[in-house]
Design an enzyme around this catalytic site. Structure first.
Site, PDB file in Angstrom:
ATOM      1  N   ARG A  37       0.823  -1.007  -0.064  1.00 27.78           N
ATOM      2  CA  ARG A  37      -0.169   0.500   0.242  1.00 27.78           C
ATOM      3  C   ARG A  37       0.741   1.455  -0.401  1.00 27.78           C
ATOM      4  O   ARG A  37       0.667   1.954   0.881  1.00 27.78           O
ATOM      5  CB  ARG A  37      -1.024  -0.331   0.903  1.00 27.78           C
ATOM      6  CG  ARG A  37      -1.945  -0.881   1.357  1.00 27.78           C
ATOM      7  CD  ARG A  37      -3.034  -0.603   0.051  1.00 27.78           C
ATOM      8  NE  ARG A  37      -4.168  -1.679  -0.259  1.00 27.78           N
ATOM      9  CZ  ARG A  37      -5.888  -1.378   0.984  1.00 27.78           C
ATOM     10  NH1 ARG A  37      -5.446  -0.554   1.559  1.00 27.78           N
ATOM     11  NH2 ARG A  37      -6.242  -2.248   0.482  1.00 27.78           N
ATOM     12  N   ARG A  41      -4.102   6.751   0.503  1.00 26.41           N
ATOM     13  CA  ARG A  41      -4.283   7.836   0.927  1.00 26.41           C
ATOM     14  C   ARG A  41      -3.598   8.913   2.112  1.00 26.41           C
ATOM     15  O   ARG A  41      -3.659   9.507   2.471  1.00 26.41           O
ATOM     16  CB  ARG A  41      -5.726   7.680   1.846  1.00 26.41           C
ATOM     17  CG  ARG A  41      -7.225   7.505   0.413  1.00 26.41           C
ATOM     18  CD  ARG A  41      -8.308   7.068   1.404  1.00 26.41           C
ATOM     19  NE  ARG A  41      -8.423   6.052   1.565  1.00 26.41           N
ATOM     20  CZ  ARG A  41      -8.948   4.842   1.989  1.00 26.41           C
ATOM     21  NH1 ARG A  41     -10.422   6.308   2.140  1.00 26.41           N
ATOM     22  NH2 ARG A  41      -9.065   4.361   2.178  1.00 26.41           N
ATOM     23  N   ARG A  50      -7.796  11.060  -6.110  1.00 25.87           N
ATOM     24  CA  ARG A  50      -8.701  10.435  -5.707  1.00 25.87           C
ATOM     25  C   ARG A  50      -9.728  11.261  -5.056  1.00 25.87           C
ATOM     26  O   ARG A  50     -11.288  11.439  -5.505  1.00 25.87           O
ATOM     27  CB  ARG A  50      -8.814   9.822  -4.649  1.00 25.87           C
ATOM     28  CG  ARG A  50      -8.819   8.051  -4.184  1.00 25.87           C
ATOM     29  CD  ARG A  50      -9.585   7.566  -4.662  1.00 25.87           C
ATOM     30  NE  ARG A  50     -10.106   7.191  -3.631  1.00 25.87           N
ATOM     31  CZ  ARG A  50     -11.706   7.250  -3.932  1.00 25.87           C
ATOM     32  NH1 ARG A  50     -12.160   8.063  -4.294  1.00 25.87           N
ATOM     33  NH2 ARG A  50     -11.787   6.515  -2.846  1.00 25.87           N
ATOM     34  N   ASP A  86      -5.885  -3.444  -8.209  1.00 19.70           N
ATOM     35  CA  ASP A  86      -6.867  -4.213  -6.116  1.00 19.70           C
ATOM     36  C   ASP A  86      -7.052  -5.885  -6.280  1.00 19.70           C
ATOM     37  O   ASP A  86      -7.531  -6.051  -7.304  1.00 19.70           O
ATOM     38  CB  ASP A  86      -8.513  -3.297  -5.674  1.00 19.70           C
ATOM     39  CG  ASP A  86      -8.143  -3.671  -4.138  1.00 19.70           C
ATOM     40  OD1 ASP A  86      -7.967  -3.073  -3.747  1.00 19.70           O
ATOM     41  OD2 ASP A  86      -9.098  -5.021  -4.468  1.00 19.70           O
ATOM     42  N   TYR A 163     -14.188 -12.924   0.411  1.00 13.93           N
ATOM     43  CA  TYR A 163     -14.803 -11.661  -0.551  1.00 13.93           C
ATOM     44  C   TYR A 163     -15.843 -11.573  -1.160  1.00 13.93           C
ATOM     45  O   TYR A 163     -17.330 -11.269  -1.171  1.00 13.93           O
ATOM     46  CB  TYR A 163     -13.877 -10.649  -0.504  1.00 13.93           C
ATOM     47  CG  TYR A 163     -12.798  -9.721   0.177  1.00 13.93           C
ATOM     48  CD1 TYR A 163     -13.292  -9.131   0.362  1.00 13.93           C
ATOM     49  CD2 TYR A 163     -11.490  -9.675   0.061  1.00 13.93           C
ATOM     50  CE1 TYR A 163     -12.495  -7.982   1.603  1.00 13.93           C
ATOM     51  CE2 TYR A 163     -10.997  -8.841   0.730  1.00 13.93           C
ATOM     52  CZ  TYR A 163     -11.393  -8.292   1.491  1.00 13.93           C
ATOM     53  OH  TYR A 163     -10.047  -7.434   2.431  1.00 13.93           O
TER      54      TYR A 163
END
Ligand code: CP3
Length: 363
Positions: A37, A41, A50, A86, A163
């Site tokens: 990562r 952010r 973003r 992702d 998921y």
């Protein structure tokens, strides 16, 4: 069909970059560092992008995905780039509906629960279904020097399955484990389809120019070793073997894996990624020194003052004991409120503490 503009070059086999040399267990002039990562952010440059585009929009536009991939390379000075994508991108071409909802994370509105859901799933064709991701790989390779290789990635079959079955993040994996235990034939058919899709996707990434692959089994720590062995290992092994057969190094990463490390090694991987719960020296000894190791500073350490970070880095490096085949990373992804200066300092501190100019192969 994507044409391979950057085929495997001799330096990928006798590499000069720190990162690829460490993946091959070769001596390096300084321990390579990158971060899971590393684009995200915590970085103002990412947040600016973003504001204009959603996560899925960034990924669907190769130029923007490539730009975001390059941000941490330019800002932090890391020794490897990781493609901005992702692990859940594979679920859409397989036929599920994916959204990233603010504050909730990923949401799949039509999760897999029964045989007919599995039967309806497509095995994806990465070149047509995720051609934009492959295009981003080509753009990033064109922007990078040989000293900073590009890592491609996917989720491992268990983590992706969890998921797809739960419909989002989960604490107890109730639906996933119930399918595993109570409906083993459905589980097997499902894991076959996921693993075939992942093989196709990862080989396409290598053909597009990815120089290493990381397989993220982020949630595999939810399983006992016996369940891992029975329900998961064969499928991870199928994916890892197929990718390793291309010749690129493969990093096999999971969290909460203290009891699973030997099984993960049996499943495959050139490098095993450790989270922060496993002392690096203990994990490496257990796996054997023929295995390369990635890790494993606690991501939360990066919220502390720099002298504290320095001590914790020293601890990781002492446990690695200067053995060739260590790639420095966090034990999991960078968290949102991490100061960028601290991430940058980690790169500098690791390089400074392991510096050995006589081993500079970079020409
Ligand atoms: O810099 C990099 O590491 C490359 C990009 C990358 C992303 N996701 C972008 C992303 C990578 C390697 C991933 C992998 C990923 N995605 C994993 C495995 C790694 C891990 O953290 O264990 C998992 C489990 C996912 C699934 C996922 N994606 C979740 C649970 C979330 C929401 C939670 C969160 O952190 O916000 C995402 C969204 C996501 N993927 C973000 C990023 C940068 C947050 C982005 C945003 O909203 O701007």
């Amino acid at each position: 069909m994507i044409i391979n503009e950057k085929p495997t070059k001799p330096e990928d086999l006798q590499p000069t970059s720190r990162f690829l040399r460490a993946c091959h267990g070769l001596p390096v002039d300084a321990t390579p560092v990158w971060f899971m990562r590393q684009a995200g952010r915590y970085m103002p440059e990412y947040r600016t992008i973003r504001e204009k585009y959603s996560l899925l929009e960034i990924v669907s536009r190769p130029e923007i995905a490539a730009e975001v991939t390059m941000q941490p390379v330019e800002i932090l000075g890391v020794d490897a780039a990781i493609l901005f994508a992702d692990i859940l991108l594979v679920v859409q071409p397989m036929g599920l509906h994916l959204e990233f909802v603010k504050g909730e994370g990923p949401v799949i509105s039509n999760p897999i629960r029964q045989l007919k859901d599995v039967e309806k799933l497509r095995v994806m064709d990465a070149r047509s279904d995720l051609g934009h991701v492959l295009k981003a790989i080509q753009l990033v390779r064109a922007a990078l020097t040989d000293q900073v290789p590009l890592i491609g990635f996917a989720g491992a079959p268990f983590t992706v399955a969890s998921y797809m079955i739960e419909g989002g993040p989960s604490k107890d994996y109730v639906h996933t484990k119930t399918m595993m235990y109570a409906l083993p034939e459905i589980w097997q058919a499902f894991m076959e389809k996921i693993s075939s899709s992942l093989v196709d996707y990862l080989i396409a990434q290598v053909e597009a120019g990815a120089q290493a692959i990381q397989l993220f089994d982020s949630w595999v720590g939810a399983l006992s070793p016996q369940d891992y062995h029975r329900y998961v290992l064969p499928y991870s092994q199928k994916v890892l073997r197929a990718v390793q057969a291309t010749g690129v190094p493969v990093i096999h990463f999971g969290t909460g894996t203290s009891m699973l490390l030997q099984d993960m090694k049996e499943a495959g991987g050139t490098v095993i990624g450790l989270d922060w719960r496993v002392p690096l020296d203990y994990g490496w000894k257990l796996l054997g020194y023929d295995t390369r190791i990635q890790g494993n500073l606690d991501p939360v350490a990066l919220l502390s003052p720099q002298p504290v970070i320095r001590k914790q880095i020293q601890d990781v490096l002492q446990r690695a004991a200067g053995r060739p085949g260590h790639i420095f990373n966090l034990g999991h992804g960078i968290i949102k409120h991490t100061p960028v200066e601290n991430v940058k300092s980690v790169v500098e501190m690791v390089h400074e503490m392991t510096n050995n100019p006589s081993l500079d192969f970079r020409g």
